[in-house]
Design a protein around this motif. Structure first.
Motif, short mmCIF file in Angstrom:
data_model
loop_
_atom_site.label_atom_id
_atom_site.label_comp_id
_atom_site.label_asym_id
_atom_site.label_seq_id
_atom_site.Cartn_x
_atom_site.Cartn_y
_atom_site.Cartn_z
N SER A 1 2.85 -0.43 7.79
CA SER A 1 3.84 -0.59 6.73
C SER A 1 5.22 -0.84 7.32
O SER A 1 6.04 -1.56 6.74
CB SER A 1 3.86 0.63 5.80
N LYS B 1 -1.64 -8.94 3.26
CA LYS B 1 -1.93 -7.90 2.26
C LYS B 1 -2.74 -6.77 2.89
O LYS B 1 -2.49 -5.58 2.63
CB LYS B 1 -2.69 -8.51 1.08
N GLU B 2 -3.72 -7.13 3.73
CA GLU B 2 -4.50 -6.13 4.42
C GLU B 2 -3.70 -5.63 5.63
O GLU B 2 -3.37 -6.42 6.52
CB GLU B 2 -5.85 -6.71 4.87
N ARG B 3 -3.41 -4.36 5.66
CA ARG B 3 -2.57 -3.85 6.73
C ARG B 3 -3.21 -3.98 8.10
O ARG B 3 -2.53 -4.10 9.12
CB ARG B 3 -2.17 -2.40 6.47
N GLU C 1 0.83 -1.21 0.00
CA GLU C 1 0.00 0.00 0.00
C GLU C 1 0.87 1.26 0.00
O GLU C 1 0.45 2.32 -0.49
CB GLU C 1 -0.95 0.01 1.21
N GLU D 1 1.93 -8.80 -5.61
CA GLU D 1 0.54 -8.64 -6.04
C GLU D 1 -0.11 -9.99 -6.30
O GLU D 1 -1.32 -10.16 -6.15
CB GLU D 1 0.46 -7.76 -7.29
N LYS E 1 0.83 5.12 1.39
CA LYS E 1 0.23 5.00 2.70
C LYS E 1 1.28 4.47 3.69
O LYS E 1 1.47 3.26 3.80
CB LYS E 1 -0.98 4.07 2.67
N ALA F 1 1.90 1.63 -3.72
CA ALA F 1 0.81 2.00 -4.63
C ALA F 1 0.17 3.34 -4.26
O ALA F 1 -0.12 4.15 -5.14
CB ALA F 1 -0.25 0.90 -4.62
N PHE F 2 -0.05 3.58 -2.96
CA PHE F 2 -0.83 4.76 -2.56
C PHE F 2 -0.08 5.69 -1.61
O PHE F 2 -0.65 6.64 -1.09
CB PHE F 2 -2.13 4.31 -1.88
#
Length: 953
Positions: free
Chosen positions: A773, A831-833, A762, A806, A768, A765-766
């Motif tokens: 992270s 994958k989900e933080r 994330e 990914e 974040k 990509a964003f």
């Protein structure tokens, strides 16, 4: 080694797969002296050009310094492709016990060579510009073998190597504070040297410790020695405490220690040097008069009284039981009148001697300055023998039992065989009544034991005993005090046993009261301790984080929160608030140890008045900086200054009032964690590695609780000290994602790149960036630690890494990685933080592992976890694909043992079939991890079973 002193060709070894090569020519140094130099000028940097020195003996040094003098032509002044042109070169070294280097051995690559540094030129030659020389001094080590080779690698540079000087530093022999220290070569940052006292000096006390001093890495003695050496009696310190000089004739010094010699007092004199006193001569003509077991001694004055009138005499008595045998001091049983020491007259009476025994008496004359004479007081000796049939003193009187009204006593029987004891007589008196009438009583006994009855309850008695022989009674022995017991009711209460005597003046009721009070106090302490334990346990269940040792939790006040220095209107205000300014005079820079984004990184010493000197790491801001660069540089200090935790690098202070601007932090002896692990591959146990990981997680837990996001957590940004404590570092600039790039990386405003392979998806990509992270990055650090510094995702490109993640690909477990740890890595890579654990959960999980080390024996199997084609980064090995033993060792990264294998005769893959652990030990493979790795690889190759080896290594 110094090439400037060479008068003939150096004839160093060169290697290149293309022209040009290093060329040896005559040149001029900075003083226009003719020297032998090596030059090279490459058109491009596509190939490496090597130059290797001859073997350099290390001569006992564990680390050496290399001073390089060179020139470098500026790329813009050359007709070459700018991207392939370099203004740097690399320095390596290779250790060996023999001078066995050839044109092909060792291989011309970084491993087996050890890289020292990439050397950059400070001054570049330009067309029509001034000719300037570059001087660089680098340190290399630790050295363990007989010698080493230096190697220089050019990859696109146009330069001349004018001179190479190799040297090591040592502390010279030193005399200080009456202690002598030998010449010392430092083996580490600070080397302890053991010395000895100078001549005629010694250390006081029964178990003195030798003098000690510390030799610094720079060849300078550190501080003052630790010593208690003092000059002996008769000697004084001279020449600034460099020696102990004998007192001149006519002077003396009585004791050890500081202070000068003194002139002998009036009418006293000493006729020799080094005197501890000014003594008189011996007394003359001692005359004894023996009466059974008593003696009277008289003597005459010394011929020489030292010119003084304050003469006194001492008597020394020694008993010689057997003729010609050793003599011992007489002890307390012998009495003297008027005294034994400091006798004013010339007569003394002595009694209490044993019969039929030879005694040696020495009469010593002293005056006011001879109490600590080095030779002892002058004395005259005489021997006498006592009569055979005189009773001796009875000794060893002691109690057997005691009641309210009686005492049972016992004493020693004299052991001399030349007389017979006829009877003993006891004299016992009530101590409280002293010498009153009827307070003393007598009792006779034919044996050495008696029962005294009809005594008073709880009363003290003084008892003496004497013996009678044919010559009559002797003297009473030393009085001993005994006590009868108190009431029987108290004796039976369990407080005191019936046969215990109380030989002090305190009463039994007071003792019982004291015991009851003590028992009550003990019960109260137990109750209070139990209450505190219950309260703490209850609070622990409510908030287990309240016990964290980082010191930031304050009861009722929450946790300290990080303040971004860039939120200040004036960033310099944040620097002043969070970083302490240090005077530049307190800092001594010793050597450059690396290069940072803003300038050099050095090691030095910090000495603040009133505090102990300590080593520090110093980041410097190179000249020509802009205001923005200065603010960005100091922002790291204003960030770091807010943190206080044992696993966070500690900020010592900053220097902004002078140039260069500096940031000072604690010095971490073992450097970055990734290179430290690679250097010590396989040398740490799983529990040690978990301890390192626990320290990193504890530091990150502290940062996350302060609401600070690191954004660059990787093993290269973890520093390790000499105690293997890991500390989080690198709190540098904010970073942004470099767009429109085929190989996206995080890049700071000054171009320092951070690889994608440590960053959460994330954040890529964003953008974040959160503590979650950082948890992802921590999982990568775990993988680095358990693989001893292996590069994450191996040689995959950054884009391949992004694509693989990914597609749910995750790194497989490193070799011998405990299953529990790899599962914790996979949890960090969710994958989900929101599904990832918090750092507090990670610390708790690692603490459980440390408390239960048996769980670390369950190792993860390769292939566990998510599967992906990219998992097969390690190509399958077969005997055919390896080709040679050297190829195989390089494939499993064990090329350091190639020479040992070949010298032992393992020249083909098939000869490895029956190799054992004992064989590996003979080959020098002593690390258990390396042995397992080699044997596992042989088994995987299928050589032992003579079957095709298509198994994954």
């Amino acid at each position: 080694m110094n090439t400037k002193t060479e008068t003939s060709d150096l004839k160093w070894t060169t290697h290149s797969r293309s022209k040009p090569e290093w060329e040896e020519v005559s040149g001029l140094d900075e003083e226009n002296n003719s020297v032998r130099t090596y030059q090279i000028c490459q058109a491009d940097g596509s190939s490496s050009h090597w130059l290797r020195s001859k073997l350099i003996e290390r001569r006992g040094a564990s680390q050496v310094y290399v001073e390089l003098l060179f020139t470098m032509i500026e790329c813009s002044s050359r007709n070459t492709h700018h991207r392939s042109c370099k203004e740097t070169f690399n320095l390596y070294y290779y250790q060996s016990d023999t001078d066995d280097a050839t044109a092909t051995h060792p291989a011309w690559m970084e491993n087996p060579y050890t890289k020292v540094d990439t050397v950059a030129a400070d001054f570049l030659l330009r067309k029509g510009g001034e000719k300037k020389f570059n001087v660089k001094t680098l340190r290399l080590g630790p050295l363990t073998k007989r010698g080493f080779y230096l190697a220089f690698q050019a990859q696109g540079a146009c330069m001349a190597l004018l001179s190479v000087r190799v040297f090591f530093k040592k502390c010279p022999a030193l005399t200080r504070s009456l202690s002598v220290f030998p010449e010392t070569v430092p083996r580490s940052l600070v080397q302890e040297a053991v010395g000895q006292c100078v001549a005629n000096a010694a250390q006081p006390g029964p178990n003195p410790r030798p003098p000690k001093m510390f030799c610094g890495e720079d060849g300078q003695w550190v501080d003052q020695p630790t010593t208690t050496c003092t000059c002996l009696p008769g000697f004084e310190a001279s020449h600034g405490e460099l020696e102990c000089r004998a007192c001149p004739v006519g002077q003396f010094k009585m004791g050890s220690g500081p202070g000068p010699c003194s002139v002998c007092p009036d009418s006293s004199h000493t006729g020799e040097m080094g005197s501890a006193s000014c003594p008189p001569s011996s007394p003359r003509s001692p005359v004894p008069q023996v009466n059974d077991t008593s003696l009277t001694l008289e003597w005459s004055e010394p011929l020489d009284n030292g010119g003084r009138s304050d003469l006194t005499y001492n008597i020394e008595c020694r008993m010689c039981p057997a003729p010609g045998g050793p003599c011992t001091p007489c002890g307390d049983g012998v009495n003297y009148r008027p005294s034994q020491i400091e006798i004013q007259g010339r007569r003394v009476s002595i009694w209490g001697l044993r019969p039929h025994t030879t005694y040696s008496f020495t009469v010593m004359a002293l005056n006011g300055v001879s109490s600590l004479s080095q030779q002892g007081p002058a004395g005259e000796n005489i021997n006498i023998t006592t009569s055979p049939n005189v009773p001796v003193l009875v000794s060893g009187l002691r109690k057997i039992t005691a009641t309210e009204s009686s005492l049972t006593l016992h004493w020693n029987t004299p052991t001399q065989s030349h007389y017979r004891i006829l009877q003993y007589q006891l004299r016992y008196c009530e101590k409280e009544r002293g010498s009153e009438e009827n307070s003393c009583h007598f009792m006779e006994s034919g044996v050495n034991e008696v029962v005294l009855s009809d005594l008073r309850r709880a009363t003290q008695y003084e008892v003496q005993v004497r013996a009678r022989t044919l010559a009559g009674y002797g003297s009473f022995g030393q009085a001993v005090v005994f006590r009868t017991l108190p009431d029987a009711s108290l004796s039976h209460s369990g407080c005191l046993p019936l046969s215990v005597s109380l030989e002090d003046d305190s009463s039994s009721p007071l003792l019982v009261t004291g015991i009851l009070i003590a028992m009550g106090m003990l019960l109260l302490i137990i109750v209070i301790a139990a209450a505190i334990y219950c309260i703490r346990k209850q609070n622990h269940f409510k908030d287990p984080e309240m016990s964290d040792k980082n010191g930031q939790y304050l009861m009722g006040q929450g946790v300290k929160v990080y303040i971004d220095p860039f939120t200040y209107e004036d960033p310099n205000e944040a620097v002043r608030e969070f970083a302490k300014e240090i005077d530049v005079s307190c800092v001594k820079i010793e050597e450059v140890i690396g290069a940072g984004e803003f300038g050099e990184v050095c090691r030095g010493r910090l000495r603040i008045p009133g505090k102990k000197e300590n080593y520090v790491a110093i980041k410097t801001l190179k000249g020509g900086y802009t205001d923005k660069q200065r603010r960005d540089f100091l922002s790291e200090a204003s960030i770091m200054g807010q943190f206080q935790h044992p696993n966070i690098i500690h900020l010592e202070g900053i220097i902004t009032a002078s140039c260069p601007v500096m940031i000072l932090t604690e010095f971490m002896e073992n450097g970055a964690l990734d290179s430290f692990l690679r250097l010590n591959d396989g040398q740490f146990t799983p529990i040690q590695l978990v301890g390192m990981l626990r320290g990193i997680a504890s530091g990150m837990k502290y940062l996350s609780e302060m609401s600070y996001v690191h954004r660059d957590l990787a093993a290269r940004n973890i520093l390790v000290n000499s105690n293997l404590v890991c500390k989080v570092s690198d709190f540098g600039l904010s970073r942004f994602l470099q767009e429109n790039s085929s190989d996206p990386t995080y890049t700071s405003s000054l171009g320092g790149k951070i690889p994608i392979r440590w960053t959460a998806p994330e954040a890529i990509a964003f953008r974040k960036f959160t503590s979650a992270s950082d948890v992802w990055s921590y999982g990568i650090v775990m993988w680095e630690v358990m693989s001893f510094g292996e590069r994450p995702y191996w040689d995959m490109s950054n884009q391949d890494v992004i694509n693989a993640i990914e597609q749910d690909y995750r790194l497989p477990p490193p070799p011998d990685c405990p299953t529990y740890l790899h599962q914790l890595m996979l949890d960090c890579w969710q994958k989900e933080r929101t599904a990832r654990p918090r750092f507090s959960n990670i610390v708790s999980a690692l603490d459980k592992l440390i408390r239960n080390p048996a769980s670390l024996k369950i190792t993860a199997q390769e292939g566990a976890g998510p599967s992906h084609p990219l998992l097969d980064q390690r190509s399958p090995l077969t005997p055919a694909s390896c080709g040679t033993v050297g190829d195989w060792l390089r494939a499993i990264k064990m090329e350091r043992y190639e020479e040992s294998f070949l010298q032992a005769g393992y020249t083909s893959m098939q000869l490895l079939a029956h190799i054992t652990t004992e064989d590996l030990l003979r080959l020098g493979v002593t690390l258990a991890g390396h042995q397992k790795k080699i044997l596992s690889s042989i088994e995987a190759l299928g050589i032992q079973n003579k079957t095709p080896g298509n198994v994954l290594y």
